[in-house]
Design a protein around this motif. Structure first.
Motif, mmCIF file in Angstrom:
data_model
loop_
_atom_site.group_PDB
_atom_site.id
_atom_site.type_symbol
_atom_site.label_atom_id
_atom_site.label_comp_id
_atom_site.label_asym_id
_atom_site.label_seq_id
_atom_site.Cartn_x
_atom_site.Cartn_y
_atom_site.Cartn_z
ATOM 1 N N UNK A 44 0.798 -1.227 0.000
ATOM 2 C CA UNK A 44 0.000 0.000 0.000
ATOM 3 C C UNK A 44 0.830 1.276 0.000
ATOM 4 N N UNK A 45 2.118 1.179 0.276
ATOM 5 C CA UNK A 45 2.913 2.398 0.533
ATOM 6 C C UNK A 45 2.999 3.355 -0.642
ATOM 7 N N UNK A 46 2.976 2.874 -1.876
ATOM 8 C CA UNK A 46 3.087 3.769 -3.025
ATOM 9 C C UNK A 46 1.800 4.539 -3.320
ATOM 10 N N UNK A 47 0.715 4.190 -2.643
ATOM 11 C CA UNK A 47 -0.581 4.847 -2.898
ATOM 12 C C UNK A 47 -0.779 6.105 -2.063
ATOM 13 N N UNK A 48 0.104 6.336 -1.089
ATOM 14 C CA UNK A 48 -0.131 7.472 -0.187
ATOM 15 C C UNK A 48 1.058 8.431 -0.148
ATOM 16 N N UNK A 49 0.749 9.656 0.247
ATOM 17 C CA UNK A 49 1.789 10.669 0.416
ATOM 18 C C UNK A 49 2.310 10.692 1.849
ATOM 19 N N UNK A 50 1.427 10.401 2.798
ATOM 20 C CA UNK A 50 1.765 10.498 4.218
ATOM 21 C C UNK A 50 0.805 9.606 4.989
ATOM 22 N N UNK A 51 1.311 8.885 6.006
ATOM 23 C CA UNK A 51 0.444 8.066 6.856
ATOM 24 C C UNK A 51 0.095 8.869 8.108
ATOM 25 N N UNK A 52 -1.162 9.326 8.236
ATOM 26 C CA UNK A 52 -1.563 10.189 9.342
ATOM 27 C C UNK A 52 -2.005 9.412 10.581
ATOM 28 N N UNK A 53 -1.050 8.988 11.377
ATOM 29 C CA UNK A 53 -1.381 8.219 12.576
ATOM 30 C C UNK A 53 -0.463 8.602 13.724
ATOM 31 N N UNK A 54 -0.991 8.471 14.913
ATOM 32 C CA UNK A 54 -0.213 8.749 16.114
ATOM 33 C C UNK A 54 0.909 7.733 16.258
ATOM 34 N N UNK A 142 1.891 16.395 7.450
ATOM 35 C CA UNK A 142 0.600 16.075 6.832
ATOM 36 C C UNK A 142 0.129 17.241 5.969
ATOM 37 N N UNK A 143 0.201 18.449 6.502
ATOM 38 C CA UNK A 143 -0.244 19.620 5.740
ATOM 39 C C UNK A 143 0.654 19.880 4.529
ATOM 40 N N UNK A 144 1.932 19.636 4.654
ATOM 41 C CA UNK A 144 2.831 19.794 3.501
ATOM 42 C C UNK A 144 2.500 18.780 2.411
ATOM 43 N N UNK A 145 2.140 17.568 2.807
ATOM 44 C CA UNK A 145 1.833 16.518 1.840
ATOM 45 C C UNK A 145 0.433 16.642 1.253
ATOM 46 N N UNK A 146 -0.531 17.071 2.083
ATOM 47 C CA UNK A 146 -1.935 17.013 1.671
ATOM 48 C C UNK A 146 -2.656 18.353 1.651
ATOM 49 N N UNK A 147 -1.959 19.411 2.005
ATOM 50 C CA UNK A 147 -2.571 20.728 1.979
ATOM 51 C C UNK A 147 -3.176 21.107 3.313
ATOM 52 N N UNK A 148 -3.618 22.361 3.407
ATOM 53 C CA UNK A 148 -4.192 22.833 4.659
ATOM 54 C C UNK A 148 -5.564 22.218 4.889
ATOM 55 N N UNK A 149 -5.994 22.261 6.114
ATOM 56 C CA UNK A 149 -7.327 21.767 6.425
ATOM 57 C C UNK A 149 -7.421 21.291 7.846
#
Length: 186
Positions: A44-54, A142-149
């Motif tokens: 799955x690793x190539x499908x994402x920009x960042x893994x958002x988890x604690x 996360x914000x650098x990879x996926x934008x603000x929000x």
């Protein structure tokens, strides 16, 4: 006296050694189980920009029933609530991992036992309002990879169908039939 450390036994022993501490014997220490799966599988690793988890393990959580969908868009995880269409960035507990199932669907997996919790895009439930440690550097990444929000902690979501199979009384309520007409007066 008992103390829940939030560490695995090995992590705790290492921490004690690094600090040169003596551990009091009159305290009962409890530890979290070791996570057996990586946060993101190789599949799955190539499908994402960042893994958002604690990275910190999950402690006590509120248990209100929340619902929505988590989906992947352009390599980023978003969540929409059951009654809201607003996209928010999703954040997971440390015990949740990202993988691909045998049929090629993206799934969230329990990193302790390996069970599939849900496929991305399904109706999901999670306990809430969930809490999680979001390290400021991870939030920035996360914000650098996926934008603000806004970030919504979904914690450890599971498929709604899985949830209602375990708790059938939680299915959407059915509208009861109308009452019978009044009986004629005698």
């Amino acid at each position: 006296m008992a103390i829940n450390t939030g560490f695995t036994k090995d992590e705790f022993d290492s921490w004690v050694r690094q600090n040169g501490w003596d551990v009091p014997g009159h305290i009962r220490w409890s530890f979290v189980p070791t996570l057996n799966l990586s946060p993101v599988s190789d599949a799955a690793k190539d499908a994402i920009r960042f893994w958002p988890a604690s990275t910190a393990r999950t402690g006590a959580q509120h248990q209100a029933l929340l619902a929505g969908r988590v989906y992947l868009r352009d390599g980023c995880f978003f969540v929409s609530g059951r009654r809201e269409a607003v996209d928010k960035l999703a954040w997971f507990h440390a015990e949740v991992g990202f993988d691909v199932d045998d049929e090629g669907y993206f799934v969230l997996r329990d990193r302790l036992g390996g069970q599939i919790l849900t496929r991305l895009g399904e109706d999901m439930n999670w306990g809430g309002p969930p809490s999680a440690v979001i390290d400021p550097k991870a939030e920035q990444a996360l914000h650098e990879a996926c934008g603000p929000g806004d970030i919504t902690v979904v914690g450890s979501p599971e498929a709604r169908e899985r949830f209602v199979t375990q708790y059938p009384h939680m299915r959407e309520p059915r509208i009861p039939p109308p009452p019978p007409p009044p009986s004629p007066a005698s």
